[in-house]
Every structure is written in C-alpha cells, then in structure tokens.
Design a protein around this motif. Structure first.
Motif, short mmCIF file in Angstrom:
data_model
loop_
_atom_site.label_atom_id
_atom_site.label_comp_id
_atom_site.label_asym_id
_atom_site.label_seq_id
_atom_site.Cartn_x
_atom_site.Cartn_y
_atom_site.Cartn_z
N VAL A 20 0.90 -1.33 -0.18
CA VAL A 20 -0.01 -0.09 0.08
C VAL A 20 0.94 1.29 -0.11
CG1 VAL A 20 -1.70 1.09 1.41
CG2 VAL A 20 -1.94 -1.07 1.10
N LYS A 21 1.91 1.39 0.70
CA LYS A 21 3.07 2.32 0.81
C LYS A 21 3.44 2.59 -0.56
CE LYS A 21 5.14 1.04 4.75
NZ LYS A 21 5.90 1.05 5.78
N ILE A 22 3.91 1.61 -1.26
CA ILE A 22 4.51 1.60 -2.63
C ILE A 22 3.52 2.18 -3.45
CG2 ILE A 22 5.71 0.50 -4.43
CD1 ILE A 22 6.60 -1.64 -2.61
N LEU A 23 2.29 1.97 -3.31
CA LEU A 23 1.19 2.28 -4.31
C LEU A 23 0.83 3.80 -4.15
CD1 LEU A 23 -0.98 1.80 -6.59
CD2 LEU A 23 -2.40 1.11 -4.79
N VAL A 24 0.89 4.37 -3.05
CA VAL A 24 0.82 5.65 -2.48
C VAL A 24 1.82 6.39 -3.22
CG1 VAL A 24 0.62 7.43 -0.73
CG2 VAL A 24 -0.54 5.22 -0.54
N CYS A 25 3.12 6.02 -3.12
CA CYS A 25 4.41 6.58 -3.56
C CYS A 25 4.13 6.69 -5.02
CB CYS A 25 5.64 5.92 -3.29
SG CYS A 25 6.05 6.24 -1.53
N PRO A 34 0.44 17.89 -5.75
CA PRO A 34 0.26 17.43 -4.34
C PRO A 34 -1.12 16.97 -4.27
CG PRO A 34 1.07 19.92 -4.52
CD PRO A 34 0.64 19.25 -6.14
N LEU A 35 -1.44 16.06 -3.17
CA LEU A 35 -2.68 15.80 -3.00
C LEU A 35 -2.86 15.60 -1.35
CD1 LEU A 35 -2.68 12.38 -5.22
CD2 LEU A 35 -3.62 14.58 -5.73
N SER A 36 -4.10 15.59 -1.02
CA SER A 36 -4.45 15.58 0.38
C SER A 36 -4.61 14.20 0.67
CB SER A 36 -5.95 16.44 0.59
OG SER A 36 -6.96 15.93 0.09
N ALA A 37 -4.63 13.68 2.00
CA ALA A 37 -5.03 12.58 2.32
C ALA A 37 -6.33 12.03 2.12
CB ALA A 37 -4.65 12.43 4.09
N GLN A 38 -7.33 12.99 2.07
CA GLN A 38 -8.61 12.82 1.69
C GLN A 38 -8.82 12.31 0.05
OE1 GLN A 38 -11.58 12.26 3.59
NE2 GLN A 38 -12.09 11.44 1.82
N MET A 39 -7.88 13.25 -0.67
CA MET A 39 -7.92 12.77 -2.14
C MET A 39 -7.22 11.34 -2.28
SD MET A 39 -7.24 16.56 -3.53
CE MET A 39 -6.96 16.08 -5.24
N ILE A 40 -6.00 11.22 -1.56
CA ILE A 40 -5.38 9.83 -1.91
C ILE A 40 -6.57 8.65 -1.37
CG2 ILE A 40 -3.61 8.28 -1.23
CD1 ILE A 40 -2.12 10.83 -0.67
N SER A 41 -7.17 8.89 -0.41
CA SER A 41 -8.21 7.87 0.21
C SER A 41 -9.18 7.67 -1.02
CB SER A 41 -8.60 8.29 1.17
OG SER A 41 -7.63 8.37 2.43
N GLU A 54 -5.60 -0.04 6.34
CA GLU A 54 -4.26 -0.06 6.05
C GLU A 54 -3.71 1.01 5.31
OE1 GLU A 54 -2.04 -2.49 6.40
OE2 GLU A 54 -3.35 -3.59 7.70
N LEU A 55 -4.53 1.79 4.48
CA LEU A 55 -4.18 2.82 3.92
C LEU A 55 -3.86 4.30 4.85
CD1 LEU A 55 -3.61 4.71 1.43
CD2 LEU A 55 -6.14 5.25 1.39
N SER A 56 -4.88 4.33 5.80
CA SER A 56 -4.32 5.24 6.93
C SER A 56 -3.01 5.18 7.79
CB SER A 56 -5.51 5.27 8.18
OG SER A 56 -6.78 5.63 7.50
N ALA A 57 -2.82 3.83 7.99
CA ALA A 57 -1.75 3.44 8.73
C ALA A 57 -0.47 3.74 7.83
CB ALA A 57 -1.59 2.11 9.28
N ALA A 58 -0.69 3.46 6.59
CA ALA A 58 0.44 3.52 5.45
C ALA A 58 0.77 5.14 5.40
CB ALA A 58 0.08 2.93 4.24
N LEU A 59 -0.29 5.77 5.12
CA LEU A 59 0.00 7.36 4.94
C LEU A 59 0.77 7.93 6.32
CD1 LEU A 59 -3.47 8.45 3.48
CD2 LEU A 59 -1.30 8.47 2.46
N THR A 60 0.47 7.44 7.38
CA THR A 60 1.04 7.90 8.76
C THR A 60 2.56 7.52 8.66
OG1 THR A 60 -0.92 7.86 9.95
CG2 THR A 60 1.22 7.92 11.14
N GLY A 75 -5.50 28.31 2.24
CA GLY A 75 -6.80 28.07 1.69
C GLY A 75 -7.24 26.40 1.68
N LYS A 76 -6.37 25.68 1.67
CA LYS A 76 -6.70 24.18 1.26
C LYS A 76 -6.11 23.04 2.58
CE LYS A 76 -6.28 24.67 -3.86
NZ LYS A 76 -5.82 23.98 -4.96
N PRO A 77 -6.80 22.22 2.15
CA PRO A 77 -6.29 21.07 3.42
C PRO A 77 -4.74 20.70 3.25
CG PRO A 77 -7.93 20.18 1.79
CD PRO A 77 -7.65 21.62 1.46
#
Length: 190
Positions: A20-25, A34-41, A54-60, A75-77
């Motif tokens: 999951v971490k590799i996929l996020v990268c 740039p993407l917010s955590a919400q957009m990645i989710s 798993e995604l939440s933990a991977a992002l952290t 003005g953006k998250p």
C-alpha cells in the motif's frame, strides 16, 4: 479481525501495508501534483484497491519516515508530495505492484482530478421548494457566466442524478442546449 483489514478490497487489490505504501508513492509520482490524504483515500478506496485502515496506517508511516512531505497551500487542506526518498524507494520497488493495480490507481486519480476541476469551474445548487426541488446549473467564466440554467424536478433523487450527469461533462450539456436552441430557431425560420 483479519476481515477488518480486508474489508472493501476488491479481488486483485492490495492487503499488505508495505505494498500500500509503494502504491501511494506510485500515485504521488504519477499524478505529479500535491494530494491531500482525503484525495489519496478517495482515489484508492473508490476502486477497492486498498483497505481504509491499512491506507491510513500507510500514510502515517510514509509521512513519519520521510517518503512523502507536507505541502502547505493557503486555503486548502494539508497536501503531500513524494519526497526524494520516496522516489528512490519507488524506483527500487515500484514494479512489485501489479500493473493492473497501478493503472487503476492512475485512472481513478485522473477521474477524481477531472471531477474536481469541473466542480471548480461549474456550480450546481439544489434547493427544496414547496412542490419539489429546483436545480441550478452554472458554467462559470471570468466575467459573466457562460450558462445559468434553472430546472424544476419533483424529487431530490432526480436532482442529484442531474447534478452527477452535469459534472460528468458540463461542456456537452452546454453544447447540447445550444444545438437544441439553434435547431429550434432554424426550423422556425424555414
């Protein structure tokens, strides 16, 4: 307990946090924005590619270990970019993620970013009235609006369907209305 960490993952999706971490990268690298955590989710959960937990933990972990870096845009998250360390890890391990998963992630990102751009350039307002709902579709421009169309519909479900269809292709709606009106006027003149 294991089902909690597999919930929402479609067949072929990723269940291992390292993957999951590799996929996020990979996603951050390919989108190159740039993407917010919400957009990645939204991007990865939309296609059932990963599990929320798993995604939440991977992002952290990616953030704590310096694989992605925060970007502060007024003005953006909070948003994130891939760091040099993340790019290096991706070069080494990026091919460990199945091509189909990588393609789905990029397709989902493209759809989400296009939708976001359409929502920024267009506006839809739904208002309840005494006997149903009104929906106002607007195509915004620098000066005057390109289009502002107000419709009556009997229920909220239909208003939401119109909103979704409008955001799928606002230019098509605008073009269709112009063609209908132009055709109607040309046939009256003949």
């Amino acid at each position: 307990m294991r089902d909690t960490f597999l919930g929402g993952v479609e067949p072929g999706g990723l269940t291992d946090r390292f993957e999951v971490k590799i996929l996020v990268c990979y996603l951050l690298d390919q989108v190159n924005l740039p993407l917010s955590a919400q957009m990645i989710s939204d991007i990865l959960l939309n296609r059932g590619l990963v599990n929320y937990f798993e995604l939440s933990a991977a992002l952290t972990e990616l953030l704590q270990n310096g694989y992605m870096v925060p970007i502060h845009l007024e003005g953006k998250p909070q948003q994130y970019n891939l760091s040099a360390k993340g790019k290096q890890m991706l070069e080494t391990l990026g091919r460990n993620i199945p091509l189909s998963v990588r393609e789905k992630a990029v397709d989902s990102a493209t759809e989400l970013l296009l939708r976001k751009r359409r929502e920024e350039q267009n506006k839809v307002t739904i208002a309840q009235v005494e006997d149903g709902y009104t929906i106002t579709l607007q195509m915004l421009d620098i000066g005057s609006d390109l289009m502002s169309l107000k419709l009556f519909v009997p229920d909220k479900e239909q208003a939401e369907q119109i909103k979704e269809r409008f955001f799928k292709d606002p230019a098509r709606v605008y073009k269709g209305i112009l063609e209908l009106l132009t055709d109607a006027f040309s046939s009256q003149e003949n």
